[in-house]
Design a protein around this motif. Structure first.
Motif, PDB file in Angstrom:
ATOM      1  N   LEU A 120       3.138   5.992  -2.754  1.00 26.13           N
ATOM      2  CA  LEU A 120       4.337   6.405  -3.108  1.00 26.13           C
ATOM      3  C   LEU A 120       4.473   6.799  -4.616  1.00 26.13           C
ATOM      4  O   LEU A 120       4.920   7.756  -5.112  1.00 26.13           O
ATOM      5  CB  LEU A 120       5.438   5.669  -2.417  1.00 26.13           C
ATOM      6  CG  LEU A 120       6.800   6.132  -2.871  1.00 26.13           C
ATOM      7  CD1 LEU A 120       7.384   7.615  -2.263  1.00 26.13           C
ATOM      8  CD2 LEU A 120       8.069   5.134  -2.608  1.00 26.13           C
ATOM      9  N   SER A 121       4.162   6.097  -5.317  1.00 26.78           N
ATOM     10  CA  SER A 121       4.073   6.077  -6.916  1.00 26.78           C
ATOM     11  C   SER A 121       3.168   7.194  -7.297  1.00 26.78           C
ATOM     12  O   SER A 121       3.542   7.976  -8.109  1.00 26.78           O
ATOM     13  CB  SER A 121       3.805   4.686  -7.608  1.00 26.78           C
ATOM     14  OG  SER A 121       2.364   4.434  -7.118  1.00 26.78           O
ATOM     15  N   ILE A 122       1.990   7.310  -6.570  1.00 22.95           N
ATOM     16  CA  ILE A 122       0.989   8.383  -6.948  1.00 22.95           C
ATOM     17  C   ILE A 122       1.679   9.795  -6.550  1.00 22.95           C
ATOM     18  O   ILE A 122       1.653  10.667  -7.258  1.00 22.95           O
ATOM     19  CB  ILE A 122      -0.419   8.171  -6.335  1.00 22.95           C
ATOM     20  CG1 ILE A 122      -0.860   6.959  -6.746  1.00 22.95           C
ATOM     21  CG2 ILE A 122      -1.191   9.582  -6.596  1.00 22.95           C
ATOM     22  CD1 ILE A 122      -2.265   6.361  -5.927  1.00 22.95           C
ATOM     23  N   SER A 178      11.236   7.345 -12.352  1.00 26.32           N
ATOM     24  CA  SER A 178      11.315   5.891 -12.178  1.00 26.32           C
ATOM     25  C   SER A 178      12.749   6.117 -11.009  1.00 26.32           C
ATOM     26  O   SER A 178      12.640   5.096 -10.087  1.00 26.32           O
ATOM     27  CB  SER A 178      11.805   5.329 -13.340  1.00 26.32           C
ATOM     28  OG  SER A 178      10.841   5.293 -14.076  1.00 26.32           O
ATOM     29  N   GLU A 179      13.595   6.947 -11.203  1.00 24.86           N
ATOM     30  CA  GLU A 179      14.846   6.965 -10.348  1.00 24.86           C
ATOM     31  C   GLU A 179      14.332   7.467  -9.031  1.00 24.86           C
ATOM     32  O   GLU A 179      14.823   6.540  -8.058  1.00 24.86           O
ATOM     33  CB  GLU A 179      15.784   7.785 -10.864  1.00 24.86           C
ATOM     34  CG  GLU A 179      16.553   7.414 -12.149  1.00 24.86           C
ATOM     35  CD  GLU A 179      17.054   8.479 -13.052  1.00 24.86           C
ATOM     36  OE1 GLU A 179      17.446   8.494 -14.002  1.00 24.86           O
ATOM     37  OE2 GLU A 179      17.183   9.880 -12.334  1.00 24.86           O
ATOM     38  N   ALA A 234       0.815  -1.210  -0.244  1.00 23.18           N
ATOM     39  CA  ALA A 234      -0.051  -0.051  -0.046  1.00 23.18           C
ATOM     40  C   ALA A 234       0.933   1.200   0.092  1.00 23.18           C
ATOM     41  O   ALA A 234       0.495   2.116  -0.673  1.00 23.18           O
ATOM     42  CB  ALA A 234      -0.982   0.046   1.199  1.00 23.18           C
ATOM     43  N   ALA A 235       2.070   1.389   0.704  1.00 25.45           N
ATOM     44  CA  ALA A 235       3.098   2.440   0.657  1.00 25.45           C
ATOM     45  C   ALA A 235       3.431   2.592  -0.683  1.00 25.45           C
ATOM     46  O   ALA A 235       3.690   3.858  -0.985  1.00 25.45           O
ATOM     47  CB  ALA A 235       3.966   2.238   1.835  1.00 25.45           C
ATOM     48  N   VAL A 278      -4.215   8.092 -17.500  1.00 27.97           N
ATOM     49  CA  VAL A 278      -3.724   7.273 -18.330  1.00 27.97           C
ATOM     50  C   VAL A 278      -2.190   7.025 -18.483  1.00 27.97           C
ATOM     51  O   VAL A 278      -1.717   6.060 -18.414  1.00 27.97           O
ATOM     52  CB  VAL A 278      -4.174   7.431 -19.685  1.00 27.97           C
ATOM     53  CG1 VAL A 278      -3.666   6.774 -20.677  1.00 27.97           C
ATOM     54  CG2 VAL A 278      -5.741   7.432 -19.890  1.00 27.97           C
ATOM     55  N   GLN A 279      -1.473   8.152 -18.296  1.00 31.42           N
ATOM     56  CA  GLN A 279      -0.122   8.154 -18.302  1.00 31.42           C
ATOM     57  C   GLN A 279       0.515   7.259 -16.962  1.00 31.42           C
ATOM     58  O   GLN A 279       1.380   6.523 -17.031  1.00 31.42           O
ATOM     59  CB  GLN A 279       0.280   9.383 -18.017  1.00 31.42           C
ATOM     60  CG  GLN A 279       0.109  10.407 -19.323  1.00 31.42           C
ATOM     61  CD  GLN A 279       0.832  11.713 -19.208  1.00 31.42           C
ATOM     62  OE1 GLN A 279       2.031  11.842 -18.726  1.00 31.42           O
ATOM     63  NE2 GLN A 279       0.127  12.826 -19.578  1.00 31.42           N
ATOM     64  N   TYR A 280      -0.387   7.528 -15.728  1.00 31.15           N
ATOM     65  CA  TYR A 280       0.096   6.946 -14.593  1.00 31.15           C
ATOM     66  C   TYR A 280      -0.117   5.334 -14.783  1.00 31.15           C
ATOM     67  O   TYR A 280       0.505   4.511 -14.076  1.00 31.15           O
ATOM     68  CB  TYR A 280      -0.715   7.511 -13.487  1.00 31.15           C
ATOM     69  CG  TYR A 280      -0.580   6.638 -12.141  1.00 31.15           C
ATOM     70  CD1 TYR A 280       0.556   6.779 -11.492  1.00 31.15           C
ATOM     71  CD2 TYR A 280      -1.663   5.681 -11.644  1.00 31.15           C
ATOM     72  CE1 TYR A 280       1.005   6.065 -10.399  1.00 31.15           C
ATOM     73  CE2 TYR A 280      -1.402   5.057 -10.583  1.00 31.15           C
ATOM     74  CZ  TYR A 280      -0.199   5.195  -9.773  1.00 31.15           C
ATOM     75  OH  TYR A 280       0.038   4.545  -8.821  1.00 31.15           O
ATOM     76  N   VAL A 281      -1.163   4.961 -15.163  1.00 30.67           N
ATOM     77  CA  VAL A 281      -1.629   3.710 -15.349  1.00 30.67           C
ATOM     78  C   VAL A 281      -0.529   2.816 -16.381  1.00 30.67           C
ATOM     79  O   VAL A 281       0.176   1.821 -15.836  1.00 30.67           O
ATOM     80  CB  VAL A 281      -2.913   3.309 -15.971  1.00 30.67           C
ATOM     81  CG1 VAL A 281      -3.142   1.818 -16.359  1.00 30.67           C
ATOM     82  CG2 VAL A 281      -3.826   3.525 -14.843  1.00 30.67           C
TER      83      VAL A 281
END
Length: 325
Positions: free
Chosen positions: A18-20, A287-288, A13-14, A62-65
């Motif tokens: 974090l990705s969002i 990504s980094e 979940a974290a 869409v970019q996030y998915v």
């Protein structure tokens, strides 16, 4: 198993949260990746074409998915500036940064743990005062300043002794293991000395508290000397605290070595991240940053697991809480 399952679910979940956060935070930065890639003399049509090619004209969800799907398949995307795979870039740079961190941590442990134990075991006031001064001075010296001092003392060319290289990393990487390791000695010392002083202070404090415990007194009553009781019983009681300190020190080194890498001109993750941020390489930077933050979370999970393995009282407390609930 219930504890491990809960921690893994919280970890996942974290990671999602974090990705969002990383994805949205980079989208609010000023500038346009397509405009940077196209150059200063590019036309509006050229910039629009690049934006479409990179998918920047699509809705943010869409970019996030798409990005999250690539992460799940181990695809971090293609750098907009270099045209290389982000995975290959991160792998090449991590082969410099993580050995540097591990060597720095080894130096810090070799300095901090023995000196911290010696500061508690010794009864000589002068030695205690000396250890106290070393802990304060070592922790107060910035890694940048100690790195410059090590260059003046031990580097080839400008140093007094000329034992180690002060700049760069072998082009062949770890194929030339001797030169690669030699190039990491000075930056590892610059980072490890400061971190070792911190571990020394925490070890002295934790072992000093354990020395006042009944367990150490019982060990001495059973025939152990004070030194044996502190090292065999007191150090074991202090280990959960020290594991937390070592984990935090390791995490701090991930960001701390970025300054040292630039000082010693090492091609590590720090210099790559700074370059990509300056070039506004959005695909590579997101990504980094996600990988670095995910490593912090993984390190926290490992420390949490180590606590429960080293201190059985935590498992008992968890069972008692479950019974009350």
């Amino acid at each position: 198993m219930r504890f491990v399952a809960k921690r893994l679910l919280l970890f996942i979940a974290a990671l999602v949260g974090l990705s969002i956060l990383v994805f949205l935070a980079l989208r609010v930065l000023p500038g346009d990746v397509a405009a940077v890639m196209a150059g200063t003399n590019a036309t509006a049509a050229r910039i629009a074409a690049l934006r479409t090619q990179m998918g920047l004209d699509r809705p943010l969800p869409v970019q996030y998915v798409d990005w999250l799907g690539g992460l799940l398949h181990g695809d971090l995307g293609i750098s907009a500036i270099s045209g290389r795979s982000v995975v290959s870039q991160v792998g090449a740079r991590a082969a410099v940064t993580f050995p540097l961190i591990m060597l720095s941590l080894a130096i810090a442990l070799l300095i901090g743990l023995p000196l911290g134990c010696a500061a508690v075991i010794t009864r000589n006031r002068r030695w205690r005062g000396l250890f106290h001064v070393l802990a304060i001075v070592g922790g107060a010296v910035p890694a940048l300043w100690s790195g410059l001092l090590l260059i003046l003392l031990f580097s080839h060319g400008s140093g007094l002794l000329g034992l180690f290289p002060s700049q760069g990393f072998p082009n062949d990487g770890w194929k030339d293991c001797g030169r690669a390791m030699a190039s990491l000695v000075l930056p590892a010392l610059a980072t490890g000395i400061t971190a070792g002083a911190g571990i020394m202070r925490y070890t002295r404090a934790a072992l000093g508290d354990a020395a006042q415990s009944q367990a150490v007194s019982m060990a001495m009553a059973c025939g152990m000397t004070r030194r044996q009781a502190l090292l065999r019983v007191g150090l074991r009681l202090s280990m959960p605290q020290l594991v937390s300190v070592i984990g935090l020190t390791f995490a701090q080194m991930i960001t701390g070595v970025m300054v040292v890498e630039n000082l010693f001109a090492l091609p590590g993750l720090g210099s790559m991240l700074i370059t990509d941020v300056g070039n506004r390489d959005l695909i590579a930077v997101q990504s980094e940053l996600f990988l670095l933050a995910a490593f912090f979370l993984l390190l926290g999970l490992a420390v949490d697991m180590a606590h429960h393995a080293l201190d059985p009282r935590l498992n008992t407390a968890s069972d008692d809480v479950q019974e009350v609930l």
